[in-house]
Motif scaffolding. Structure first.
Motif, PDB file in Angstrom:
ATOM      1  N   VAL A 126       0.703  -1.192   0.052  1.00  0.00           N
ATOM      2  CA  VAL A 126       0.008  -0.056   0.200  1.00  0.00           C
ATOM      3  C   VAL A 126       0.818   1.294  -0.067  1.00  0.00           C
ATOM      4  CG1 VAL A 126      -1.501   1.115   1.384  1.00  0.00           C
ATOM      5  CG2 VAL A 126      -2.123  -1.067   1.043  1.00  0.00           C
ATOM      6  N   GLU A 127       1.876   1.326   0.884  1.00  0.00           N
ATOM      7  CA  GLU A 127       2.742   2.293   0.880  1.00  0.00           C
ATOM      8  C   GLU A 127       3.507   2.622  -0.402  1.00  0.00           C
ATOM      9  OE1 GLU A 127       5.469   1.633   4.027  1.00  0.00           O
ATOM     10  OE2 GLU A 127       3.994   2.057   5.475  1.00  0.00           O
ATOM     11  N   LEU A 128       4.067   1.583  -1.042  1.00  0.00           N
ATOM     12  CA  LEU A 128       4.520   1.640  -2.430  1.00  0.00           C
ATOM     13  C   LEU A 128       3.499   2.121  -3.543  1.00  0.00           C
ATOM     14  CD1 LEU A 128       6.534  -1.672  -2.495  1.00  0.00           C
ATOM     15  CD2 LEU A 128       7.664   0.826  -2.518  1.00  0.00           C
ATOM     16  N   MET A 129       2.404   1.636  -3.418  1.00  0.00           N
ATOM     17  CA  MET A 129       1.360   2.163  -4.407  1.00  0.00           C
ATOM     18  C   MET A 129       1.182   3.620  -4.135  1.00  0.00           C
ATOM     19  SD  MET A 129      -1.231  -1.037  -4.433  1.00  0.00           S
ATOM     20  CE  MET A 129      -2.449  -0.188  -5.462  1.00  0.00           C
ATOM     21  N   ALA A 130       0.957   4.029  -2.890  1.00  0.00           N
ATOM     22  CA  ALA A 130       0.922   5.293  -2.472  1.00  0.00           C
ATOM     23  C   ALA A 130       2.011   6.064  -3.285  1.00  0.00           C
ATOM     24  CB  ALA A 130       0.820   5.672  -1.048  1.00  0.00           C
ATOM     25  N   GLN A 131       3.426   6.040  -2.987  1.00  0.00           N
ATOM     26  CA  GLN A 131       4.309   6.432  -3.447  1.00  0.00           C
ATOM     27  C   GLN A 131       4.565   6.576  -4.989  1.00  0.00           C
ATOM     28  OE1 GLN A 131       7.997   4.567  -2.046  1.00  0.00           O
ATOM     29  NE2 GLN A 131       7.529   5.089   0.126  1.00  0.00           N
ATOM     30  N   ALA A 132       4.084   5.791  -5.617  1.00  0.00           N
ATOM     31  CA  ALA A 132       3.916   5.594  -7.178  1.00  0.00           C
ATOM     32  C   ALA A 132       2.780   6.460  -7.649  1.00  0.00           C
ATOM     33  CB  ALA A 132       3.964   4.158  -7.624  1.00  0.00           C
ATOM     34  N   GLY A 133       1.849   6.729  -6.891  1.00  0.00           N
ATOM     35  CA  GLY A 133       0.567   7.420  -7.277  1.00  0.00           C
ATOM     36  C   GLY A 133      -0.331   6.613  -7.826  1.00  0.00           C
ATOM     37  N   MET A 134      -0.280   5.119  -7.347  1.00  0.00           N
ATOM     38  CA  MET A 134      -1.112   4.206  -7.698  1.00  0.00           C
ATOM     39  C   MET A 134      -2.548   3.916  -7.028  1.00  0.00           C
ATOM     40  SD  MET A 134       1.405   1.384  -9.168  1.00  0.00           S
ATOM     41  CE  MET A 134       0.009   0.387  -9.656  1.00  0.00           C
ATOM     42  N   GLU A 135      -2.582   4.887  -5.728  1.00  0.00           N
ATOM     43  CA  GLU A 135      -3.679   4.239  -4.904  1.00  0.00           C
ATOM     44  C   GLU A 135      -5.038   4.626  -5.307  1.00  0.00           C
ATOM     45  OE1 GLU A 135      -3.379   6.295  -1.046  1.00  0.00           O
ATOM     46  OE2 GLU A 135      -2.671   8.182  -2.121  1.00  0.00           O
TER      47      GLU A 135
END
Length: 81
Positions: A66-75
């Motif tokens: 979830v954190e990686l997706m947030a960093q990638a702007g994918m949330e």
């Protein structure tokens, strides 16, 4: 008469021997069952511990994804799909 007496004595000794053998077998089986029960308990506790550990690791993995997706702007993409 003596022969009959000897026969009776032999049968009594055999009965005592068989009874002792049965008691010895019972004691051995009880000991074996107790050891097996102890081993089963140990394995059950180890398995429960491993399952708990895997659950914790999965929770951490989900959090990291979830954190990686947030960093990638994918949330937002993940939420809308």
């Amino acid at each position: 008469m003596v022969r009959l007496y000897v026969c009776v004595l032999v049968k009594r000794r055999m009965a005592k021997t068989e009874c002792k053998a049965a008691k010895d077998m019972t004691a051995a089986m009880e000991e074996t069952m107790q050891r097996l029960q102890g081993r089963f308990q140990d394995i059950s506790e180890q398995l429960e511990s491993k399952i708990d550990e895997m659950g914790t690791r999965l929770d951490h993995l989900e959090k990291n994804v979830v954190e990686l997706m947030a960093q990638a702007g994918m949330e937002k993409q993940a939420v809308t799909e």
